[in-house]
Scaffold this motif. Structure first.
Motif, PDB file in Angstrom:
ATOM      1  N   GLU A 105       0.829  -1.202   0.000  1.00  0.00           N
ATOM      2  CA  GLU A 105       0.000   0.000   0.000  1.00  0.00           C
ATOM      3  C   GLU A 105       0.868   1.259   0.000  1.00  0.00           C
ATOM      4  N   SER A 154      -2.924  -2.895  -4.519  1.00  0.00           N
ATOM      5  CA  SER A 154      -1.679  -3.578  -4.198  1.00  0.00           C
ATOM      6  C   SER A 154      -1.993  -5.008  -3.789  1.00  0.00           C
ATOM      7  N   GLY A 184      -3.451  -4.961  -0.384  1.00  0.00           N
ATOM      8  CA  GLY A 184      -4.865  -4.637  -0.296  1.00  0.00           C
ATOM      9  C   GLY A 184      -5.757  -5.674  -0.918  1.00  0.00           C
ATOM     10  N   ARG A 213       2.031   1.863  -3.475  1.00  0.00           N
ATOM     11  CA  ARG A 213       0.924   2.305  -4.328  1.00  0.00           C
ATOM     12  C   ARG A 213       0.648   3.790  -4.140  1.00  0.00           C
ATOM     13  N   LYS A 214       0.719   4.253  -2.893  1.00  0.00           N
ATOM     14  CA  LYS A 214       0.468   5.664  -2.621  1.00  0.00           C
ATOM     15  C   LYS A 214       1.575   6.552  -3.174  1.00  0.00           C
TER      16      LYS A 214
END
Length: 904
Positions: free
Chosen positions: A310, A322, A325, A313-314
């Motif tokens: 995560e 991700s 997630g 991804r951010k």
């Protein structure tokens, strides 16, 4: 393929144990058997022993590879029953059986050398499928789409690797089929479409080979095993071994492993994860994955992978989920496995994994390739965490790659026209001319061009072009693609996945927005930011990190040999000190005479008809030399400085052309015609072996006297400024006999006594010789009686031992290494025969002079392998170019901590 099977039945080899099984928490081998099982097999065995979820399999040892090539590419007779028995064991653990129509066991067949060679050898996945077993797979998985997609993948890979059919024929057939049906994505194809594609793929095989795709599973298996062994000697593997000094006789093991499937739908995935960030060294999981995919989809660069965590991804702004997630349970299992593997192997791990319908499987682990910046941080952090010792941190860094940190980076204040951006796959920056073909990059590099290789994606066939390039761009692929992994290992800046950039390989252009660059246009890439910049961008010197300084401090604590620098100018001397040099091991005085205002009096001296004329010219040079030496002594502030007396062939200084001859003639007060006759009289057939070095000083002792006076007067002046004693080391070059050294040394000593009397100062100095001829090595016992020190000039010692010119050897040495006549370029890594001469000189020199100080000042002084040899024959120091000083410091520490070569 029948021929392979028949050969396997005929060839015999008495080796008792060639096949090692693993799986279900057990293994016949372990990580210590890397030489036998290859990195892949050894690590799979160790992972299985650790209780990690590893699909069962068997490894055929590298001994079979040697037997295969010894027998003319024939498989040993005894191997077949061993593999058959082990495959039955694998099937029982996997709950399937190889060749079973209802419950077929599918396997991968992979290579595995003891040294990591990513993508260089061949792999076959999904082996065990034919027109009958594909139906069994469909029934077992309840998914005909998956079964036939897997079958078409197998036909394409087997057709390429084993049958030798160009894989682009299959790619083209797939794209044409999707276009015909009106589909854009593979996921839009149903089971009937994949079945039709299987038929098309099989027809490609029959059209290309004149025979149908093999349905016999034993034929498939042994064809794949033979092909993987055969790939040890494919062109890209050979090229990779040449670039990374991997011996040809190591061979590869072959691992046959039960398949697990990441392409079974939305709850399945495949990916790659590093236990730490291989670009920065940060202690964070770093990787990518693809949903409903197999392993080759991730590394091929044909699809853009999704971020693993995560947090990643951010950072990237990726809107796709991700793995953390999307599949939290599988991610948690992966995170725990990563921690366990890193703690066990005590190094960053590069891991391949598959999630099959929610269940995690570990397919491979190996030490992760990393940037040098990351390597330093990881070593320092792991030592701080107690995972490794300080000594292990020093030993774990590749000294040869350390200079990646010592080169310029882009000047942040310079204007930049950024035309594209991709993923920052390998740090550093480079500018160069665009080239779009790997072979052309090799060719242009040989002509002296600096290049940026631009490709849609790279493949293992591009490895030589990647090595020739200063940097690499790809428009596809992720941070674990082939381009990214190989570039990091080579220390090349690399930008991958630059989706906003279009590369047209046919037209040889790179386009982005309104900008189009053609082959030969200059482009700059920043592998730390992912930027692609039009034109050349200025650079600045890199700042050395605290991790670098810490590791260098540890290295200095453990090394025995001193590390000096070859430095001729104040700038060189300052740079040497900045990199931690212990002194100057070679100051080449002839380099000082080429500066403006000095070349004319130097030519006057050479062309003078008598001693008086030479002394008059030398008087002009004396204050210039003295000033140079004062600067060096002051900068080094009491550290040793070795100054070599004039050495070069005289032809390097002679004037050529009417203007140059006229200038010197005017300065000397003679006619140009007379000067031309003098120049002609000094010409030599082979200047490198002519009137130079000690021979010149014997003929014209006034040269040695002038240089000695400049050295002594400079030492006194610098000593007064520094308020300390400066003790110069004077080196007499190209000596072959004690008598030569004695004659020159007598002149030096005479000048010392005169300067002492003139200035009322007592001088402390030493006089030694550069050992650079085989005769000097043989006569070292006699020469050592008169010398205070020896310094090996391995550039000339290599030339005279081989009987070749370094300037011309590049035309054929590459062929010599390729054909196995020599292992390394002898001007890069010390040749064993030259090393033998050095060992003789050390032994004989110290027998006659026990306190004789001995070093090396040829370019080999910065080569880690040579430094290891220097440690083993107990040299006192190595000397190298300023930018190689950190490399030499680390290599000297590693040699002291783990000597490998025993003195003869």
């Amino acid at each position: 393929m029948e021929r392979v099977m028949k050969q396997a039945a005929k060839v015999k080899d008495p080796s008792p144990h060639w096949v090692f099984t693993f799986g279900a928490g057990r293994a016949e081998g372990d990580a210590a058997q890397r030489d036998l099982l290859g990195g892949k097999g050894a690590y799979l065995a160790e992972m299985s022993r650790l209780g990690l979820p590893v699909p069962p399999g068997l490894t055929i040892s590298s001994e079979v590879c040697a037997a295969y090539y010894r027998s003319g590419k024939k498989l040993p007779e005894a191997l077949m029953p061993m593999v058959s028995e082990a495959l039955n064991v694998v099937g029982k653990v996997a709950g399937a059986r190889f060749g079973d129509v209802d419950n077929p066991l599918l396997v991968s067949v992979r290579s595995g050398s003891r040294a990591s060679m990513p993508g260089m050898m061949d792999t076959v996945l999904n082996l065990g499928l034919n027109d009958e077993t594909v139906e069994g797979l469909a029934r077992r998985s309840s998914d005909r789409r998956f079964a036939y997609d897997t079958y078409r993948r197998f036909i394409q890979m087997y057709g390429d690797v084993v049958l030798g059919i160009d894989h682009y024929l299959f790619e083209e057939a797939l794209e044409n089929y999707k276009s015909l049906k009106g589909f854009e994505l593979d996921s839009e194809l149903g089971p009937e479409h994949w079945a039709e594609l299987v038929a098309r793929f099989k027809s490609i095989v029959e059209q290309e080979l004149g025979q149908p795709f093999p349905q016999d599973l034993q034929r498939q298996l042994w064809g794949a095993i033979a092909a993987v062994f055969g790939s040890w000697h494919n062109a890209r593997a050979i090229a990779y071994r040449r670039l990374h000094d991997i011996p040809d006789d190591w061979g590869t093991a072959v691992t046959v492993q039960a398949m697990v499937f990441g392409n079974m739908g939305g709850r399945s995935a495949t990916g790659v994860v590093f236990t730490r960030n291989p670009s920065t060294g940060a202690n964070e999981l770093y990787g990518e994955f693809l949903v409903n995919a197999q392993g080759e989809d991730v590394v091929s660069g044909l699809r853009t992978p999704q971020p693993l965590t995560e947090a990643a991804r951010k950072v990237t702004g990726d809107r796709r989920p991700s793995l953390e997630g999307l599949m939290p349970e599988a991610f948690a299992d992966l995170k725990a496995a990563c921690a366990k593997l890193e703690a066990h192997f005590r190094d960053i791990q590069d891991i391949e994994f598959t999630v099959e319908e929610g269940r995690l499987w570990m397919l491979q682990s190996r030490s992760g390739k990393r940037s040098m910046q990351a390597a330093l941080k990881i070593a320092i952090d792991m030592a701080g965490e107690g995972l490794i010792t300080e000594q292990e941190a020093v030993l774990g860094i590749d000294a040869a790659q350390l200079d990646q940190l010592l080169h310029p980076t882009l000047d942040p204040d310079s204007p930049k026209l950024v035309i594209g951006k991709g993923l920052p796959a390998s740090p550093g920056a480079a500018s160069g001319k665009l080239v779009f073909d790997a072979d052309e990059a090799v060719h242009l590099k040989a002509q002296g061009h600096t290049l940026i290789l631009a490709r849609v994606e790279t493949s293992p066939e591009d490895v030589q072009g990647m090595h020739a390039a200063a940097g690499i761009i790809t428009t596809r692929g992720g941070m674990t693609s082939h381009a990214a992994v190989v570039a990091r290992g080579m220390g090349r800046p690399c930008v991958v996945g630059a989706a906003s950039v279009q590369i047209d390989l046919e037209r040889e252009t790179l386009s982005s927005g309104n900008e189009t660059l053609a082959k030969g246009d200059v482009v700059t890439i920043d592998g730390s930011t992912g930027q692609i910049i039009k034109g050349r961008v200025p650079t600045r010197e890199p700042a050395l990190s605290s991790d670098f300084l810490t590791l260098m401090g540890w290295a200095d604590r453990h090394r025995r040999m001193k590390v000096r620098a070859n430095a001729d100018t104040p700038a060189d001397a300052r740079q040497s000190l900045a990199f931690g040099a212990d002194g100057i091991g070679l100051c080449r005085t002839e380099h000082m005479f080429f500066e403006e205002g000095r070349i004319v009096p130097m030519r006057e001296m050479i062309l003078a008809d008598d001693t008086d004329g030479r002394r008059a010219a030398l008087a002009k040079l004396l204050p210039m030399q003295r000033k140079d030496f004062v600067a060096l002594f002051e900068i080094m502030a009491g550290s040793p400085v070795t100054i070599r007396l004039l050495d070069p062939p005289l032809h390097e200084f002679l004037p050529h052309g009417e203007a140059a001859i006229g200038e010197v003639a005017a300065a000397m007060g003679v006619s140009p015609q007379r000067l031309k006759r003098r120049v002609a009289g000094l010409s030599e057939f082979n200047p490198m072996l002519g009137h130079r070095g000690s021979r010149l000083l014997v003929s014209f002792p006034e040269i040695a006297e002038m240089q000695a006076r400049a050295i002594f007067e400079a030492a006194i002046e610098a000593g007064r400024k520094l308020k300390t004693s400066v003790e110069p080391e004077i080196m007499v070059p190209l000596v072959t006999a004690k008598a030569e050294l004695d004659l020159v040394k007598e002149r030096i000593d005479g000048v010392a006594r005169a300067v002492e009397k003139e200035q009322g100062v007592k001088l402390t100095y030493s006089v030694g010789t550069m050992v650079e001829l085989p005769r000097a090595c043989i006569n070292a016992g006699e020469i050592g009686k008169s010398a205070d020190f020896f310094s090996f000039g391995t550039n000339d010692l290599t030339q005279t031992t081989f009987g070749l010119s370094r300037d011309d050897a590049g035309r054929f040495l590459g062929e010599y290494t390729e054909k196995g006549i020599i292992q390394h370029d002898p001007f890069v890594t010390l040749d064993p025969a030259v090393g033998e001469l050095m060992w003789i000189a050390v032994e004989r020199g110290r027998r006659s002079h026990p306190d004789l100080k001995i070093g090396i000042c040829g370019e080999h002084g910065g080569d880690p392998e040579t430094i290891r040899f220097c440690e083993d024959i107990r040299l006192d120091y190595v000397s190298c170019s300023p930018y190689r000083v950190p490399v030499a410091r680390l290599a000297a520490a590693q040699a002291a901590l783990s000597p490998m070569v025993k003195p003869r």
